[in-house]
Design a protein around this motif. Structure first.
Motif, PDB file in Angstrom:
ATOM      1  N   PRO A 284      12.993  -1.657   3.794  1.00  0.00           N
ATOM      2  CA  PRO A 284      13.897  -1.749   2.638  1.00  0.00           C
ATOM      3  C   PRO A 284      13.532  -2.877   1.688  1.00  0.00           C
ATOM      4  O   PRO A 284      13.667  -2.741   0.471  1.00  0.00           O
ATOM      5  N   VAL A 285      13.091  -3.995   2.234  1.00  0.00           N
ATOM      6  CA  VAL A 285      12.604  -5.117   1.425  1.00  0.00           C
ATOM      7  C   VAL A 285      11.214  -5.465   1.931  1.00  0.00           C
ATOM      8  O   VAL A 285      11.055  -5.876   3.080  1.00  0.00           O
ATOM      9  N   TYR A 286      10.210  -5.263   1.079  1.00  0.00           N
ATOM     10  CA  TYR A 286       8.835  -5.548   1.484  1.00  0.00           C
ATOM     11  C   TYR A 286       8.460  -6.930   0.978  1.00  0.00           C
ATOM     12  O   TYR A 286       8.076  -7.107  -0.182  1.00  0.00           O
ATOM     13  N   PRO A 287       8.558  -7.962   1.816  1.00  0.00           N
ATOM     14  CA  PRO A 287       8.388  -9.335   1.334  1.00  0.00           C
ATOM     15  C   PRO A 287       6.975  -9.668   0.894  1.00  0.00           C
ATOM     16  O   PRO A 287       6.773 -10.631   0.149  1.00  0.00           O
ATOM     17  N   SER A 288       5.983  -8.902   1.331  1.00  0.00           N
ATOM     18  CA  SER A 288       4.599  -9.224   0.970  1.00  0.00           C
ATOM     19  C   SER A 288       4.368  -9.161  -0.535  1.00  0.00           C
ATOM     20  O   SER A 288       3.573  -9.939  -1.081  1.00  0.00           O
ATOM     21  N   THR A 289       5.032  -8.239  -1.233  1.00  0.00           N
ATOM     22  CA  THR A 289       4.861  -8.181  -2.682  1.00  0.00           C
ATOM     23  C   THR A 289       5.408  -9.441  -3.347  1.00  0.00           C
ATOM     24  O   THR A 289       4.818  -9.956  -4.306  1.00  0.00           O
ATOM     25  N   GLY A 290       6.530  -9.932  -2.847  1.00  0.00           N
ATOM     26  CA  GLY A 290       7.076 -11.176  -3.386  1.00  0.00           C
ATOM     27  C   GLY A 290       6.175 -12.361  -3.116  1.00  0.00           C
ATOM     28  O   GLY A 290       5.991 -13.226  -3.983  1.00  0.00           O
ATOM     29  N   VAL A 291       5.590 -12.416  -1.910  1.00  0.00           N
ATOM     30  CA  VAL A 291       4.656 -13.496  -1.582  1.00  0.00           C
ATOM     31  C   VAL A 291       3.420 -13.416  -2.465  1.00  0.00           C
ATOM     32  O   VAL A 291       2.924 -14.429  -2.976  1.00  0.00           O
ATOM     33  N   ALA A 292       2.897 -12.199  -2.659  1.00  0.00           N
ATOM     34  CA  ALA A 292       1.697 -12.024  -3.480  1.00  0.00           C
ATOM     35  C   ALA A 292       1.926 -12.487  -4.912  1.00  0.00           C
ATOM     36  O   ALA A 292       1.096 -13.209  -5.490  1.00  0.00           O
ATOM     37  N   LEU A 293       3.042 -12.092  -5.513  1.00  0.00           N
ATOM     38  CA  LEU A 293       3.316 -12.486  -6.893  1.00  0.00           C
ATOM     39  C   LEU A 293       3.541 -13.991  -6.996  1.00  0.00           C
ATOM     40  O   LEU A 293       3.082 -14.629  -7.951  1.00  0.00           O
ATOM     41  N   ALA A 294       4.229 -14.580  -6.030  1.00  0.00           N
ATOM     42  CA  ALA A 294       4.437 -16.034  -6.054  1.00  0.00           C
ATOM     43  C   ALA A 294       3.105 -16.770  -5.965  1.00  0.00           C
ATOM     44  O   ALA A 294       2.887 -17.771  -6.666  1.00  0.00           O
TER      45      ALA A 294
ATOM     46  N   PRO B 204     -10.511   6.245   5.539  1.00  0.00           N
ATOM     47  CA  PRO B 204     -10.981   6.094   4.153  1.00  0.00           C
ATOM     48  C   PRO B 204      -9.867   5.766   3.165  1.00  0.00           C
ATOM     49  O   PRO B 204     -10.124   5.185   2.103  1.00  0.00           O
ATOM     50  N   ASP B 205      -8.623   6.150   3.518  1.00  0.00           N
ATOM     51  CA  ASP B 205      -7.515   5.893   2.602  1.00  0.00           C
ATOM     52  C   ASP B 205      -7.159   4.418   2.497  1.00  0.00           C
ATOM     53  O   ASP B 205      -6.365   4.029   1.638  1.00  0.00           O
ATOM     54  N   VAL B 206      -7.755   3.567   3.345  1.00  0.00           N
ATOM     55  CA  VAL B 206      -7.438   2.148   3.309  1.00  0.00           C
ATOM     56  C   VAL B 206      -7.850   1.531   1.970  1.00  0.00           C
ATOM     57  O   VAL B 206      -7.223   0.574   1.494  1.00  0.00           O
ATOM     58  N   VAL B 207      -8.880   2.095   1.341  1.00  0.00           N
ATOM     59  CA  VAL B 207      -9.327   1.568   0.044  1.00  0.00           C
ATOM     60  C   VAL B 207      -8.219   1.738  -1.000  1.00  0.00           C
ATOM     61  O   VAL B 207      -7.909   0.819  -1.760  1.00  0.00           O
ATOM     62  N   GLY B 208      -7.606   2.915  -1.039  1.00  0.00           N
ATOM     63  CA  GLY B 208      -6.516   3.136  -1.973  1.00  0.00           C
ATOM     64  C   GLY B 208      -5.326   2.253  -1.692  1.00  0.00           C
ATOM     65  O   GLY B 208      -4.663   1.758  -2.619  1.00  0.00           O
ATOM     66  N   ILE B 209      -5.026   2.031  -0.405  1.00  0.00           N
ATOM     67  CA  ILE B 209      -3.904   1.157  -0.042  1.00  0.00           C
ATOM     68  C   ILE B 209      -4.167  -0.266  -0.520  1.00  0.00           C
ATOM     69  O   ILE B 209      -3.273  -0.936  -1.070  1.00  0.00           O
ATOM     70  N   LEU B 210      -5.397  -0.732  -0.328  1.00  0.00           N
ATOM     71  CA  LEU B 210      -5.726  -2.092  -0.759  1.00  0.00           C
ATOM     72  C   LEU B 210      -5.663  -2.214  -2.276  1.00  0.00           C
ATOM     73  O   LEU B 210      -5.196  -3.233  -2.803  1.00  0.00           O
ATOM     74  N   VAL B 211      -6.117  -1.187  -2.977  1.00  0.00           N
ATOM     75  CA  VAL B 211      -6.059  -1.212  -4.435  1.00  0.00           C
ATOM     76  C   VAL B 211      -4.608  -1.249  -4.907  1.00  0.00           C
ATOM     77  O   VAL B 211      -4.234  -2.045  -5.781  1.00  0.00           O
ATOM     78  N   GLY B 212      -3.750  -0.396  -4.329  1.00  0.00           N
ATOM     79  CA  GLY B 212      -2.347  -0.380  -4.725  1.00  0.00           C
ATOM     80  C   GLY B 212      -1.635  -1.670  -4.394  1.00  0.00           C
ATOM     81  O   GLY B 212      -0.856  -2.204  -5.214  1.00  0.00           O
ATOM     82  N   SER B 213      -1.896  -2.222  -3.199  1.00  0.00           N
ATOM     83  CA  SER B 213      -1.229  -3.457  -2.784  1.00  0.00           C
ATOM     84  C   SER B 213      -1.626  -4.638  -3.653  1.00  0.00           C
ATOM     85  O   SER B 213      -0.830  -5.563  -3.855  1.00  0.00           O
ATOM     86  N   SER B 214      -2.856  -4.633  -4.158  1.00  0.00           N
ATOM     87  CA  SER B 214      -3.322  -5.732  -5.004  1.00  0.00           C
ATOM     88  C   SER B 214      -2.980  -5.505  -6.472  1.00  0.00           C
ATOM     89  O   SER B 214      -2.656  -6.457  -7.194  1.00  0.00           O
ATOM     90  N   ALA B 215      -3.057  -4.246  -6.923  1.00  0.00           N
ATOM     91  CA  ALA B 215      -2.870  -3.961  -8.352  1.00  0.00           C
ATOM     92  C   ALA B 215      -1.449  -4.233  -8.810  1.00  0.00           C
ATOM     93  O   ALA B 215      -1.237  -4.722  -9.927  1.00  0.00           O
ATOM     94  N   GLY B 216      -0.452  -3.924  -7.980  1.00  0.00           N
ATOM     95  CA  GLY B 216       0.936  -4.150  -8.378  1.00  0.00           C
ATOM     96  C   GLY B 216       1.228  -5.603  -8.688  1.00  0.00           C
ATOM     97  O   GLY B 216       1.683  -5.935  -9.805  1.00  0.00           O
ATOM     98  N   PRO B 217       0.989  -6.547  -7.749  1.00  0.00           N
ATOM     99  CA  PRO B 217       1.227  -7.953  -8.057  1.00  0.00           C
ATOM    100  C   PRO B 217       0.363  -8.488  -9.203  1.00  0.00           C
ATOM    101  O   PRO B 217       0.821  -9.307 -10.003  1.00  0.00           O
ATOM    102  N   VAL B 218      -0.897  -8.023  -9.288  1.00  0.00           N
ATOM    103  CA  VAL B 218      -1.763  -8.490 -10.372  1.00  0.00           C
ATOM    104  C   VAL B 218      -1.212  -8.037 -11.725  1.00  0.00           C
ATOM    105  O   VAL B 218      -1.188  -8.804 -12.695  1.00  0.00           O
ATOM    106  N   CYS B 219      -0.778  -6.781 -11.820  1.00  0.00           N
ATOM    107  CA  CYS B 219      -0.175  -6.298 -13.065  1.00  0.00           C
ATOM    108  C   CYS B 219       1.083  -7.088 -13.400  1.00  0.00           C
ATOM    109  O   CYS B 219       1.335  -7.420 -14.572  1.00  0.00           O
ATOM    110  N   ALA B 220       1.892  -7.391 -12.382  1.00  0.00           N
ATOM    111  CA  ALA B 220       3.090  -8.193 -12.617  1.00  0.00           C
ATOM    112  C   ALA B 220       2.729  -9.562 -13.158  1.00  0.00           C
ATOM    113  O   ALA B 220       3.350 -10.065 -14.111  1.00  0.00           O
ATOM    114  N   TYR B 221       1.709 -10.180 -12.572  1.00  0.00           N
ATOM    115  CA  TYR B 221       1.278 -11.506 -13.035  1.00  0.00           C
ATOM    116  C   TYR B 221       0.797 -11.468 -14.477  1.00  0.00           C
ATOM    117  O   TYR B 221       1.160 -12.331 -15.299  1.00  0.00           O
TER     118      TYR B 221
END
Length: 336
Positions: free
Chosen positions: A48-58, A87-104
């Motif tokens: 329900p609350v994914y804290p890693s995105t908050g940590v990444a943006l901070a 093979p799908d791990v590449v897409g997961i890594l891109v999505g996990s990194s792209a969201g916080p980077v776009c926010a920044y």
């Protein structure tokens, strides 16, 4: 001089490596904490609350864009801890990194300040950092899992929605808390009693409100308003995060206000509560802080104006004669 420059060039990659490893560790630890409590919607397990995105943006806001490899590394370790990556791990890594980077990038473009001392900063974090930027991470991750055959395409939108909301809640609740924690100061001795009263009140009231069968979640808001009025972000964000954690535990246990609800109803009720908590704590504290800063600026300007007038008044009188200090002195001066 050349030797000094060479040593600095050698230390720079080592510093980047240590920084990336530290960011990856924080991202991984936050993700593991978030995965301790999960909900299932349409066969997909999510937090329900994914804290890693908050940590990444901070981390991005404090350390800069150079720390993004640490985010990707932490996401990889987190995926690795859940099973053998494909093979799908590449897409997961891109999505996990792209969201916080776009926010920044969007927050930096909007002139965001990490002290959150303006209402504008709170609104930017809500609409740009959480709601808008997390569309990127949710879309990339869910599309990747659907293409890999790990999720049913017929359930794309419900899964995408809960993924997006979980990432957004991580930004709304965790990022302000970490930013406040980095800039926190020790409370003065005169406020220790009130601080202790707030801590005790939260420790008693929040568990009762979240686990009571009377659906008493609304009892949290007076406490949150008190914390915002008296301590601003330093009080409201820890209270909001604590209330969110306790509500998530109650929701995953199916107790209190979440008794007898379906998984979708639990998710909806919990996320509405988390969202209202985050918005109340963040925006109310930002408004109070902005008004306080405005008042202090006005008081400082008035003090400077008074000093300037006093300086001009002193120059208006001849040398050796002091200006009259009261009404009687001024009348005597006029009579003379």
């Amino acid at each position: 001089m050349a030797a000094v420059v060479g040593i600095q060039e050698q230390r720079r990659p080592l510093g980047y490596a240590v920084q990336a490893l530290a960011v990856a560790t924080c991202y991984y630890a936050a993700g593991r904490l978030g995965l301790l409590r999960r909900l299932t919607v349409e066969g997909a397990v999510f937090t329900p609350v994914y804290p890693s995105t908050g940590v990444a943006l901070a981390c991005l806001l404090v350390l800069g864009l150079n720390c993004w490899p640490g985010i990707a590394l932490g996401a990889f370790f987190l995926v690795l801890s859940l099973g053998t990556p494909g093979p799908d791990v590449v897409g997961i890594l891109v999505g996990s990194s792209a969201g916080p980077v776009c926010a920044y990038l969007m927050l930096r473009r909007a002139g965001f300040r990490t002290d959150l001392g303006r209402l504008r900063d709170g609104l930017c974090l809500v609409f740009l950092g959480a709601l808008a930027a997390m569309l990127v991470s949710a879309t990339v991750d869910v599309v990747t899992l659907v293409c890999a055959g790990k999720l049913d395409a017929a359930n794309f939108w419900p899964i995408w929605l809960v993924w997006w909301v979980g990432d957004a809640m991580g930004v709304l609740l965790v990022t302000p808390f970490l930013l406040v924690l980095l800039g926190a100061r020790r409370p003065s001795l005169s406020r220790w009693k009130e601080t202790l009263a707030l801590v005790v009140g939260a420790a008693v009231l929040v568990p009762v409100a979240t686990r009571s069968t009377l659906s008493a979640l609304f009892l949290v808001y007076p406490l949150l308003i008190w914390a915002a009025l008296r301590f601003r972000l330093a009080g409201s964000m820890p209270c909001a995060l604590f209330a969110s954690v306790m509500a998530t535990i109650a929701a995953t246990d199916g107790v209190g206000a979440f008794t007898g609800l379906s998984h979708v109803e639990v998710m909806l009720k919990l996320q509405l509560f988390n969202g209202s908590l985050a918005l109340t704590a963040l925006l109310l504290s930002a408004v109070i802080t902005e008004q306080r800063n405005t008042r202090l600026s006005v008081e400082e300007a008035c003090q400077e104006l008074a000093e300037a007038l006093e300086h001009l008044s002193a120059h208006d009188h001849p040398a050796g004669r002091a200006p009259p200090q009261d009404g009687e002195a001024r009348r005597a001066e006029d009579e003379r």
